[in-house]
Write a protein that holds these residues in place. Sequence first.
Motif, PDB file in Angstrom:
ATOM      1  N   LEU A 191      22.465  87.828  13.390  1.00  0.00           N
ATOM      2  CA  LEU A 191      23.576  88.778  13.420  1.00  0.00           C
ATOM      3  C   LEU A 191      24.749  88.276  12.587  1.00  0.00           C
ATOM      4  N   ALA A 192      25.041  86.997  12.699  1.00  0.00           N
ATOM      5  CA  ALA A 192      26.144  86.409  11.927  1.00  0.00           C
ATOM      6  C   ALA A 192      25.873  86.517  10.430  1.00  0.00           C
ATOM      7  N   ARG A 193      24.642  86.247  10.032  1.00  0.00           N
ATOM      8  CA  ARG A 193      24.276  86.327   8.618  1.00  0.00           C
ATOM      9  C   ARG A 193      24.395  87.761   8.106  1.00  0.00           C
TER      10      ARG A 193
ATOM     11  N   THR B  33      29.824  81.323  10.843  1.00  0.00           N
ATOM     12  CA  THR B  33      29.160  80.032  10.622  1.00  0.00           C
ATOM     13  C   THR B  33      28.224  79.635  11.758  1.00  0.00           C
ATOM     14  N   LYS B  34      28.630  79.921  13.003  1.00  0.00           N
ATOM     15  CA  LYS B  34      27.844  79.479  14.161  1.00  0.00           C
ATOM     16  C   LYS B  34      27.249  80.621  14.974  1.00  0.00           C
ATOM     17  N   GLY B  35      27.671  81.851  14.666  1.00  0.00           N
ATOM     18  CA  GLY B  35      27.178  82.995  15.418  1.00  0.00           C
ATOM     19  C   GLY B  35      27.815  83.142  16.777  1.00  0.00           C
TER      20      GLY B  35
ATOM     21  N   GLY C  84      19.493  82.325  20.394  1.00  0.00           N
ATOM     22  CA  GLY C  84      20.181  81.628  19.306  1.00  0.00           C
ATOM     23  C   GLY C  84      19.744  82.116  17.936  1.00  0.00           C
ATOM     24  N   ASP C  85      18.463  82.460  17.813  1.00  0.00           N
ATOM     25  CA  ASP C  85      17.955  83.001  16.546  1.00  0.00           C
ATOM     26  C   ASP C  85      18.595  84.346  16.239  1.00  0.00           C
ATOM     27  N   VAL C  86      18.674  85.195  17.244  1.00  0.00           N
ATOM     28  CA  VAL C  86      19.261  86.520  17.069  1.00  0.00           C
ATOM     29  C   VAL C  86      20.744  86.389  16.756  1.00  0.00           C
TER      30      VAL C  86
END
Length: 96
Positions: free
Chosen positions: A17-19, A51-53, A11-13
Amino acid sequence: MNKYSIDKLPGDVRLELARKHKKLRKQKGLSQNELAERSGVSLGSLKRFETKGQVSLESLLKLVFVLGRLSDFERVLEADNDLKHIEKLFDSKKKS
Protein backbone atom coordinates in the motif's frame (compact mmCIF):
# COMPACT_ATOMS: atom_id res chain seq x y z
CA MET A 1 5.34 -13.23 2.28
CA ASN A 2 4.97 -16.12 4.68
CA LYS A 3 7.29 -18.95 3.66
CA TYR A 4 4.61 -21.47 4.66
CA SER A 5 1.72 -19.89 2.78
CA ILE A 6 0.96 -18.18 -0.50
CA ASP A 7 -1.17 -15.60 1.34
CA LYS A 8 0.32 -12.21 2.02
CA LEU A 9 0.96 -11.19 5.59
CA PRO A 10 -0.30 -7.87 7.00
CA GLY A 11 3.20 -6.41 6.77
CA ASP A 12 3.38 -7.33 3.09
CA VAL A 13 0.09 -5.61 2.37
CA ARG A 14 1.14 -2.57 4.43
CA LEU A 15 4.34 -2.12 2.42
CA GLU A 16 2.55 -2.69 -0.87
CA LEU A 17 0.00 0.00 0.00
CA ALA A 18 2.82 2.40 0.85
CA ARG A 19 4.53 1.71 -2.47
CA LYS A 20 1.32 2.19 -4.43
CA HIS A 21 0.52 5.37 -2.52
CA LYS A 22 3.93 6.89 -3.25
CA LYS A 23 3.62 6.02 -6.94
CA LEU A 24 0.14 7.57 -7.13
CA ARG A 25 1.31 10.72 -5.31
CA LYS A 26 4.10 11.14 -7.84
CA GLN A 27 1.74 10.49 -10.77
CA LYS A 28 -0.48 13.27 -9.45
CA GLY A 29 2.58 15.56 -9.38
CA LEU A 30 2.44 16.19 -5.65
CA SER A 31 5.45 16.53 -3.39
CA GLN A 32 5.31 15.10 0.09
CA ASN A 33 5.06 18.65 1.46
CA GLU A 34 2.13 19.51 -0.81
CA LEU A 35 0.22 16.35 0.03
CA ALA A 36 0.85 16.79 3.75
CA GLU A 37 -0.47 20.35 3.64
CA ARG A 38 -3.53 19.52 1.55
CA SER A 39 -4.48 16.48 3.62
CA GLY A 40 -3.76 17.83 7.09
CA VAL A 41 -1.46 14.87 7.75
CA SER A 42 1.91 15.75 9.23
CA LEU A 43 4.91 15.49 6.93
CA GLY A 44 6.52 13.08 9.39
CA SER A 45 3.52 10.76 9.27
CA LEU A 46 3.48 10.87 5.48
CA LYS A 47 7.20 10.08 5.26
CA ARG A 48 6.85 7.23 7.77
CA PHE A 49 3.99 5.79 5.73
CA GLU A 50 5.86 5.96 2.44
CA THR A 51 9.02 4.38 3.88
CA LYS A 52 7.71 1.92 6.49
CA GLY A 53 4.03 1.58 5.63
CA GLN A 54 3.04 2.77 9.08
CA VAL A 55 0.10 5.19 9.24
CA SER A 56 -3.10 5.60 11.19
CA LEU A 57 -6.32 4.74 9.43
CA GLU A 58 -7.52 8.34 9.80
CA SER A 59 -4.36 9.69 8.15
CA LEU A 60 -4.50 7.11 5.38
CA LEU A 61 -8.08 8.07 4.57
CA LYS A 62 -7.15 11.76 4.50
CA LEU A 63 -4.25 11.06 2.14
CA VAL A 64 -6.26 8.96 -0.29
CA PHE A 65 -9.08 11.52 -0.22
CA VAL A 66 -6.71 14.17 -1.57
CA LEU A 67 -5.47 11.69 -4.18
CA GLY A 68 -9.05 11.05 -5.29
CA ARG A 69 -9.12 7.41 -4.22
CA LEU A 70 -11.25 7.40 -1.07
CA SER A 71 -13.94 5.40 -2.87
CA ASP A 72 -11.45 2.51 -3.10
CA PHE A 73 -11.98 2.00 0.64
CA GLU A 74 -15.77 1.93 0.55
CA ARG A 75 -15.84 -1.78 -0.27
CA VAL A 76 -13.29 -2.82 2.37
CA LEU A 77 -14.91 -5.15 4.90
CA GLU A 78 -18.18 -5.12 2.96
CA ALA A 79 -20.47 -7.99 3.90
CA ASP A 80 -20.81 -10.79 1.38
CA ASN A 81 -23.99 -10.38 -0.62
CA ASP A 82 -24.01 -14.01 -1.69
CA LEU A 83 -27.30 -15.47 -0.45
CA LYS A 84 -26.52 -19.10 -1.31
CA HIS A 85 -25.65 -19.93 2.29
CA ILE A 86 -29.06 -18.61 3.40
CA GLU A 87 -30.83 -20.58 0.67
CA LYS A 88 -29.14 -23.75 1.94
CA LEU A 89 -30.66 -23.18 5.39
CA PHE A 90 -34.16 -23.13 3.95
CA ASP A 91 -33.49 -26.07 1.64
CA SER A 92 -32.38 -28.24 4.57
CA LYS A 93 -35.59 -27.44 6.47
CA LYS A 94 -37.76 -28.54 3.54
CA LYS A 95 -36.15 -32.00 3.53
CA SER A 96 -37.08 -32.67 7.17
